[in-house]
Write a protein that holds these residues in place. Structure first.
Motif, PDB file in Angstrom:
ATOM      1  N   PRO A 162     -33.148 -17.250 -14.045  1.00 25.05           N
ATOM      2  CA  PRO A 162     -32.122 -17.966 -13.284  1.00 25.05           C
ATOM      3  C   PRO A 162     -32.684 -19.212 -12.614  1.00 25.05           C
ATOM      4  O   PRO A 162     -33.894 -19.325 -12.364  1.00 25.05           O
ATOM      5  CB  PRO A 162     -31.683 -16.933 -12.240  1.00 25.05           C
ATOM      6  CG  PRO A 162     -32.078 -15.610 -12.823  1.00 25.05           C
ATOM      7  CD  PRO A 162     -33.346 -15.882 -13.572  1.00 25.05           C
ATOM      8  N   THR A 169     -30.034 -22.458 -15.325  1.00 30.22           N
ATOM      9  CA  THR A 169     -30.521 -21.140 -15.713  1.00 30.22           C
ATOM     10  C   THR A 169     -30.892 -21.223 -17.181  1.00 30.22           C
ATOM     11  O   THR A 169     -30.217 -21.896 -17.967  1.00 30.22           O
ATOM     12  CB  THR A 169     -29.440 -20.082 -15.478  1.00 30.22           C
ATOM     13  OG1 THR A 169     -29.292 -19.875 -14.062  1.00 30.22           O
ATOM     14  CG2 THR A 169     -29.787 -18.757 -16.137  1.00 30.22           C
ATOM     15  N   ASP A 213     -30.730 -24.149  -8.936  1.00 27.94           N
ATOM     16  CA  ASP A 213     -29.577 -23.322  -9.284  1.00 27.94           C
ATOM     17  C   ASP A 213     -28.304 -24.133  -9.078  1.00 27.94           C
ATOM     18  O   ASP A 213     -28.341 -25.302  -8.667  1.00 27.94           O
ATOM     19  CB  ASP A 213     -29.569 -22.014  -8.479  1.00 27.94           C
ATOM     20  CG  ASP A 213     -29.512 -22.225  -6.971  1.00 27.94           C
ATOM     21  OD1 ASP A 213     -29.073 -23.304  -6.509  1.00 27.94           O
ATOM     22  OD2 ASP A 213     -29.912 -21.302  -6.233  1.00 27.94           O
ATOM     23  N   GLN A 246     -30.171 -22.758 -22.469  1.00 27.86           N
ATOM     24  CA  GLN A 246     -30.074 -23.097 -21.055  1.00 27.86           C
ATOM     25  C   GLN A 246     -28.748 -23.767 -20.764  1.00 27.86           C
ATOM     26  O   GLN A 246     -28.045 -24.219 -21.653  1.00 27.86           O
ATOM     27  CB  GLN A 246     -31.212 -24.058 -20.682  1.00 27.86           C
ATOM     28  CG  GLN A 246     -31.166 -25.358 -21.489  1.00 27.86           C
ATOM     29  CD  GLN A 246     -32.016 -26.469 -20.918  1.00 27.86           C
ATOM     30  OE1 GLN A 246     -33.192 -26.554 -21.239  1.00 27.86           O
ATOM     31  NE2 GLN A 246     -31.410 -27.329 -20.109  1.00 27.86           N
TER      32      GLN A 246
END
Length: 356
Positions: free
Chosen positions: A173, A119, A104, A190
């Motif tokens: 995510p 993500t 992330d 993405q």
């Protein structure tokens, strides 16, 4: 610079072990290498994969060169960033992808010194009966139990599996453990990143990993794992506009994806604050008419409508389907229109990360 036009890029192809021949057989792509293909990066500005323009006045220049020179005109008024914010690709999941996750944003910055993580969302273009995705881990497992299941390859013991069908979208995510395939053709939107940690006993090219590497990989996966998010396939929320339909497939702070089923002309208004990336996934082509010219977008091809382009009129040659991606203002671009169409807030939130 004036005279902006729809920007087409040369795709970047990748040959991972899970690929096949669906880009030719199901998308009708021609002139591809004879080998099995896994990914076709349609719009990319990731390091040395930045796309090269193949049409118009900027032909031969890279997308990265353009966003550095014309950030306001191409990406959106006031935008500044290290790279074009979205990466769009086709994936041929004739085989199953390795079980893996992507960092992330916080992990990408802290651990890797990267500006952002990854993500992503998968829009299912075609799937065999019974095709499914793995996305997220079940509640109640300790780190040791997760590590043991991943080492044994018993993914269904700790991960959630969902059946999918064409038209579904799965919003994933960063930090969510996942895989999909076999028997699927996917369009992915993405963040621009290629960070990944893999739990499978083989690499992307099908080569087996030694025990030390596997155990290290699993520990890295568990260090980056999010256990609080459990994605599910979503058919999206559809609004009829004349003879056309507009389906909001997914949305979050990094991107939104819409599916336009066009039977008649579609007018995309001027968006000086953001670009729109288009990919034709239906049988027919689309003629894009804009101030200054016309551009034909054929099946399984993509383009960027620059923020400074102004209004664009899409004229389908027969009935066709176009996927549209952009970085949204979630209230203005997604929640507001859907609320006005009568969609409940719970359904809007379920598109991804739309917070009221």
């Amino acid at each position: 610079m004036g005279g902006w036009y729809p920007i087409k890029l040369e795709p970047h192809l990748r040959t991972y072990a899970f690929g096949g021949r669906m880009f030719c057989e199901r998308l009708g792509r021609e002139g591809l290498p004879e080998e099995d293909l896994a990914e076709s990066w349609e719009i990319s500005d990731y390091r040395d994969t930045t796309g090269r323009v193949v049409n118009g006045a900027h032909a031969g220049r890279t997308l990265h060169e353009l966003i550095e020179e014309f950030p306001d005109e191409l990406v959106g008024e006031g935008w500044r960033g290290p790279h074009f914010p979205l990466l769009l690709k086709f994936l041929d999941a004739s085989g199953m992808l390795p079980v893996h996750l992507h960092a992330d944003d916080e992990t990408a910055r802290r651990k890797y010194g990267e500006p952002n993580g990854k993500t992503e969302a998968w829009h299912i273009l075609w799937s065999e009966p019974g095709a499914s995705v793995l996305a997220g881990v079940r509640e109640g497992f300790s780190r040791e139990e997760l590590a043991d299941a991943l080492w044994r390859g018993d993914y269904d013991a700790v991960m959630l599996r969902h059946g999918v069908r064409p038209g579904d979208t799965v919003y994933v995510p960063g930090g969510v453990l996942h895989s999909f395939g076999p028997g699927m053709l996917v369009y992915e939107v993405q963040q621009t990143s290629d960070l990944g940690q893999f739990a499978s006993p083989y690499d992307l090219y099908g080569n087996p990993l030694d025990e030390k590497t596997r155990r290290r990989n699993i520990e890295e996966v568990l260090d980056e794992l999010r256990t609080d998010v459990r994605p599910r396939p979503n058919p999206g929320l559809t609004v009829r506009e004349g003879g056309n339909t507009r389906t909001f497939c997914c949305a979050g702070p990094h991107f939104a994806l819409e599916r336009w089923e066009l039977a008649e002309e579609w007018t995309e208004p001027a968006h000086p604050q953001r670009f729109v990336a288009l990919t034709v996934v239906g049988e027919g082509a689309v003629r894009i008419e804009y101030e200054g010219g016309t551009e034909l977008l054929g099946r399984a091809t993509s383009c960027i409508l620059p923020a400074a382009l102004g209004a664009a009129h899409l004229v389908p040659e027969g009935r066709t389907v176009v996927l549209a991606s952009y970085v949204p203002d979630l209230e203005r671009d997604v929640a507001g229109p859907l609320r006005e169409a009568g969609c409940p807030e719970g359904q809007i939130s379920a598109l991804g990360e739309v917070v009221f």
